[in-house]
Design a protein around this motif. Structure first.
Motif, PDB file in Angstrom:
ATOM      1  N   MET A   1     -53.254 -22.630  -1.431  1.00 19.09           N
ATOM      2  CA  MET A   1     -52.832 -22.529  -2.186  1.00 19.09           C
ATOM      3  C   MET A   1     -52.889 -22.061  -3.755  1.00 19.09           C
ATOM      4  O   MET A   1     -53.497 -22.296  -3.911  1.00 19.09           O
ATOM      5  N   ALA A   2     -51.688 -22.802  -4.990  1.00 17.60           N
ATOM      6  CA  ALA A   2     -52.182 -21.983  -5.953  1.00 17.60           C
ATOM      7  C   ALA A   2     -51.164 -22.788  -6.697  1.00 17.60           C
ATOM      8  O   ALA A   2     -50.064 -23.585  -6.568  1.00 17.60           O
ATOM      9  N   VAL A   3     -52.420 -23.700  -7.997  1.00 18.21           N
ATOM     10  CA  VAL A   3     -51.798 -24.449  -8.800  1.00 18.21           C
ATOM     11  C   VAL A   3     -51.272 -22.886 -10.577  1.00 18.21           C
ATOM     12  O   VAL A   3     -51.937 -21.825 -10.656  1.00 18.21           O
ATOM     13  N   LEU A   4     -49.755 -23.321 -10.901  1.00 17.41           N
ATOM     14  CA  LEU A   4     -48.785 -22.372 -11.563  1.00 17.41           C
ATOM     15  C   LEU A   4     -48.871 -22.960 -13.040  1.00 17.41           C
ATOM     16  O   LEU A   4     -49.075 -24.575 -13.336  1.00 17.41           O
ATOM     17  N   PRO A   5     -49.174 -22.506 -14.262  1.00 17.94           N
ATOM     18  CA  PRO A   5     -49.127 -22.793 -15.401  1.00 17.94           C
ATOM     19  C   PRO A   5     -47.262 -23.931 -15.382  1.00 17.94           C
ATOM     20  O   PRO A   5     -46.548 -23.497 -15.063  1.00 17.94           O
ATOM     21  N   ILE A   6     -47.561 -24.657 -16.070  1.00 16.73           N
ATOM     22  CA  ILE A   6     -46.283 -25.415 -15.850  1.00 16.73           C
ATOM     23  C   ILE A   6     -45.518 -24.807 -17.759  1.00 16.73           C
ATOM     24  O   ILE A   6     -46.029 -24.985 -18.300  1.00 16.73           O
ATOM     25  N   ARG A   7     -44.560 -24.832 -17.667  1.00 17.27           N
ATOM     26  CA  ARG A   7     -43.281 -23.948 -19.010  1.00 17.27           C
ATOM     27  C   ARG A   7     -43.380 -25.462 -19.845  1.00 17.27           C
ATOM     28  O   ARG A   7     -42.952 -26.993 -19.400  1.00 17.27           O
ATOM     29  N   ILE A   8     -43.441 -25.332 -21.263  1.00 18.98           N
ATOM     30  CA  ILE A   8     -43.473 -26.306 -22.590  1.00 18.98           C
ATOM     31  C   ILE A   8     -41.824 -26.033 -22.675  1.00 18.98           C
ATOM     32  O   ILE A   8     -41.473 -25.317 -22.972  1.00 18.98           O
ATOM     33  N   THR A   9     -41.179 -27.526 -23.197  1.00 22.73           N
ATOM     34  CA  THR A   9     -39.653 -27.723 -23.708  1.00 22.73           C
ATOM     35  C   THR A   9     -39.860 -26.272 -24.711  1.00 22.73           C
ATOM     36  O   THR A   9     -40.816 -26.170 -25.508  1.00 22.73           O
ATOM     37  N   GLY A  10     -38.311 -25.950 -24.681  1.00 25.99           N
ATOM     38  CA  GLY A  10     -38.452 -24.826 -25.602  1.00 25.99           C
ATOM     39  C   GLY A  10     -38.457 -23.372 -24.926  1.00 25.99           C
ATOM     40  O   GLY A  10     -37.527 -22.720 -25.313  1.00 25.99           O
ATOM     41  N   ASP A  11     -38.753 -23.544 -23.874  1.00 24.05           N
ATOM     42  CA  ASP A  11     -39.107 -22.208 -23.465  1.00 24.05           C
ATOM     43  C   ASP A  11     -37.830 -22.039 -22.406  1.00 24.05           C
ATOM     44  O   ASP A  11     -36.783 -22.947 -22.097  1.00 24.05           O
ATOM     45  N   PRO A  12     -36.765 -20.785 -22.303  1.00 28.30           N
ATOM     46  CA  PRO A  12     -35.359 -20.314 -22.597  1.00 28.30           C
ATOM     47  C   PRO A  12     -35.107 -20.337 -20.649  1.00 28.30           C
ATOM     48  O   PRO A  12     -34.247 -21.624 -20.232  1.00 28.30           O
ATOM     49  N   VAL A  13     -35.903 -20.903 -20.294  1.00 26.14           N
ATOM     50  CA  VAL A  13     -35.931 -21.321 -18.417  1.00 26.14           C
ATOM     51  C   VAL A  13     -35.511 -22.675 -18.073  1.00 26.14           C
ATOM     52  O   VAL A  13     -34.722 -22.829 -17.430  1.00 26.14           O
ATOM     53  N   LEU A  14     -36.228 -23.618 -19.431  1.00 27.65           N
ATOM     54  CA  LEU A  14     -36.031 -24.670 -18.989  1.00 27.65           C
ATOM     55  C   LEU A  14     -34.282 -25.099 -20.066  1.00 27.65           C
ATOM     56  O   LEU A  14     -33.905 -26.322 -19.464  1.00 27.65           O
TER      57      LEU A  14
END
Length: 188
Positions: A1-14
């Motif tokens: 499968m694949a490794v995905l980028p992880i969002r950092i605090t401040g990103d609206p999706v979080l």
């Protein structure tokens, strides 16, 4: 499968409550497999959909307890009940918690000692897990992500202030910021 980028605090999706999963299809299976790969590469013990930019109510977990028992699974559209949190000061060693969306940082946070997780797996089967200790902490942490809450939002003074300074120093706190496990070194 694949490794995905992880969002950092401040990103609206979080910081926005996630939507329920409605399709149990191949796309969901691929996402869950990629989340397991990402969590392992980070490394972490849990990872929620919003952390990889997918605003859906699901998380994966993989943790081995002190007795060597492995706790691994996916929680889709989970509901979590918790016991009351203790009224005490958080212990800097016993209650230390981190987050892949705030990489390299750890702070003490009191969590409930027990939790009851009800969720659905990839096969569409409902299940229930009674958790204590660290597994209960993992469930609470990941469930918070589904509600747009990061552990940093629960920190008390002076830890909240220290973390706020760190976020500012690293120029985090805005949309679109992310890191790639296995590629980016964001520790310390």
């Amino acid at each position: 499968m694949a490794v995905l980028p992880i969002r950092i605090t401040g990103d609206p999706v979080l910081h926005t409550p996630a939507e329920p999963v409605t399709s149990f299809d191949e796309e969901l299976r691929t996402l869950v497999a990629d989340m397991y790969d990402t969590m392992a590469a980070a490394p972490g013990v849990g990872l929620a959909g919003p952390q990889v930019g997918v605003p859906l109510r699901l998380f994966v977990f993989d943790w081995t307890d002190e007795e060597g028992e492995r706790h691994r699974g996916e929680a889709i559209n989970p509901v979590l009940w918790i016991s009351p949190a203790p009224i005490a000061e958080a212990d800097e060693d016993e209650d230390s918690e981190g987050c892949l969306s705030i990489p390299g940082e750890r702070f003490p946070l009191l969590r409930s000692e027990r939790a009851l997780l009800r969720a659905t797996d990839l096969e569409g089967r409902d299940y229930e897990i009674e958790a204590e200790g660290w597994l209960a902490r993992i469930f609470q942490h990941e469930y918070d992500h589904l509600n747009g809450v990061l552990y940093a939002d629960r920190l008390e003074y002076p830890y909240a202030r220290t973390l706020a300074k760190t976020i500012k120093k690293r120029s985090w706190g805005g949309p679109g910021q992310k890191w790639m496990p296995g590629v980016d070194d964001l520790e310390g």
